[in-house]
Design a protein around this motif. Structure first.
Motif, PDB file in Angstrom:
ATOM      1  N   ALA A   1      13.492  63.869  22.415  1.00 29.01           N
ATOM      2  CA  ALA A   1      12.087  64.292  22.414  1.00 29.01           C
ATOM      3  C   ALA A   1      11.162  63.219  21.845  1.00 29.01           C
ATOM      4  CB  ALA A   1      11.933  65.589  21.634  1.00 29.01           C
ATOM      5  N   SER A   2      11.616  62.488  20.848  1.00 33.90           N
ATOM      6  CA  SER A   2      10.751  61.475  20.237  1.00 33.90           C
ATOM      7  C   SER A   2      10.541  60.260  21.139  1.00 33.90           C
ATOM      8  CB  SER A   2      11.348  61.036  18.901  1.00 33.90           C
ATOM      9  OG  SER A   2      12.612  60.445  19.108  1.00 33.90           O
ATOM     10  N   GLU A   3      11.410  60.069  22.122  1.00 34.75           N
ATOM     11  CA  GLU A   3      11.329  58.906  23.006  1.00 34.75           C
ATOM     12  C   GLU A   3      10.490  59.152  24.256  1.00 34.75           C
ATOM     13  OE1 GLU A   3      15.325  57.848  23.929  1.00 34.75           O
ATOM     14  OE2 GLU A   3      15.944  57.894  21.829  1.00 34.75           O
ATOM     15  N   ILE A   4      10.136  60.390  24.534  1.00 39.81           N
ATOM     16  CA  ILE A   4       9.429  60.737  25.772  1.00 39.81           C
ATOM     17  C   ILE A   4       7.925  60.620  25.548  1.00 39.81           C
ATOM     18  CG2 ILE A   4       8.971  62.586  27.425  1.00 39.81           C
ATOM     19  CD1 ILE A   4      11.847  63.505  26.932  1.00 39.81           C
ATOM     20  N   GLU A   5       7.278  59.828  26.396  1.00 41.11           N
ATOM     21  CA  GLU A   5       5.848  59.585  26.269  1.00 41.11           C
ATOM     22  C   GLU A   5       5.010  60.519  27.138  1.00 41.11           C
ATOM     23  OE1 GLU A   5       5.280  55.470  27.091  1.00 41.11           O
ATOM     24  OE2 GLU A   5       6.530  54.844  25.408  1.00 41.11           O
ATOM     25  N   ASN A   6       5.579  61.039  28.216  1.00 39.17           N
ATOM     26  CA  ASN A   6       4.872  61.940  29.118  1.00 39.17           C
ATOM     27  C   ASN A   6       4.720  63.298  28.439  1.00 39.17           C
ATOM     28  OD1 ASN A   6       4.140  63.760  31.133  1.00 39.17           O
ATOM     29  ND2 ASN A   6       5.316  62.686  32.699  1.00 39.17           N
ATOM     30  N   GLU A   7       3.470  63.680  28.130  1.00 37.19           N
ATOM     31  CA  GLU A   7       3.224  64.917  27.381  1.00 37.19           C
ATOM     32  C   GLU A   7       3.593  66.170  28.167  1.00 37.19           C
ATOM     33  OE1 GLU A   7      -0.576  65.197  25.524  1.00 37.19           O
ATOM     34  OE2 GLU A   7      -0.533  63.096  24.900  1.00 37.19           O
ATOM     35  N   GLU A   8       3.391  66.141  29.461  1.00 37.89           N
ATOM     36  CA  GLU A   8       3.730  67.300  30.293  1.00 37.89           C
ATOM     37  C   GLU A   8       5.248  67.532  30.304  1.00 37.89           C
ATOM     38  OE1 GLU A   8       3.202  68.828  34.897  1.00 37.89           O
ATOM     39  OE2 GLU A   8       2.083  67.086  34.201  1.00 37.89           O
ATOM     40  N   LEU A   9       5.986  66.443  30.460  1.00 34.69           N
ATOM     41  CA  LEU A   9       7.442  66.520  30.430  1.00 34.69           C
ATOM     42  C   LEU A   9       7.935  66.980  29.062  1.00 34.69           C
ATOM     43  CD1 LEU A   9      10.189  66.006  31.782  1.00 34.69           C
ATOM     44  CD2 LEU A   9      10.012  63.649  30.994  1.00 34.69           C
ATOM     45  N   LEU A  10       7.342  66.448  28.011  1.00 32.09           N
ATOM     46  CA  LEU A  10       7.723  66.839  26.652  1.00 32.09           C
ATOM     47  C   LEU A  10       7.452  68.325  26.416  1.00 32.09           C
ATOM     48  CD1 LEU A  10       8.816  65.963  23.929  1.00 32.09           C
ATOM     49  CD2 LEU A  10       6.482  65.339  23.269  1.00 32.09           C
TER      50      LEU A  10
END
Length: 93
Positions: free
Chosen positions: A66-75
């Motif tokens: 979760a901390s590595e994902i930059e896409n807010e929608e995907l997160l």
């Protein structure tokens, strides 16, 4: 559309199959832990009951990446799925 529903905490998550495939691609790049894990335990009234071991492993993978994902929608989608999976017994269909 696919829905994941927790029988324990009564949370649910709706998603399109295309979006689910995108999420599966992201999670599979992060971990190979699910390679030998059986996902579906059984079926009941046209619902698939997920294996408890699979649910816990997916929840762990989401937490790790979760901390590595930059896409807010995907997160947001991953966090919603994790909330459902944290409830325990999960069905989808």
């Amino acid at each position: 559309m696919v829905v994941y529903y927790s029988l324990s905490n009564r949370k649910y998550w709706f998603i399109t199959i295309e979006r689910l495939m995108q999420i599966a691609e992201v999670l599979s790049k992060k971990s190979y832990l699910l390679h030998n894990t059986e996902a579906i335990r059984t079926t009941y009234n046209d619902w698939f009951i997920l294996d408890e071991n699979y649910v816990s492993k997916v929840s762990e993978i989401i937490e790790e990446c979760a901390s590595e994902i930059e896409n807010e929608e995907l997160l947001g989608d991953l966090i919603a799925l994790k909330e459902v999976f944290d409830g325990g017994s999960v069905v989808f269909g």
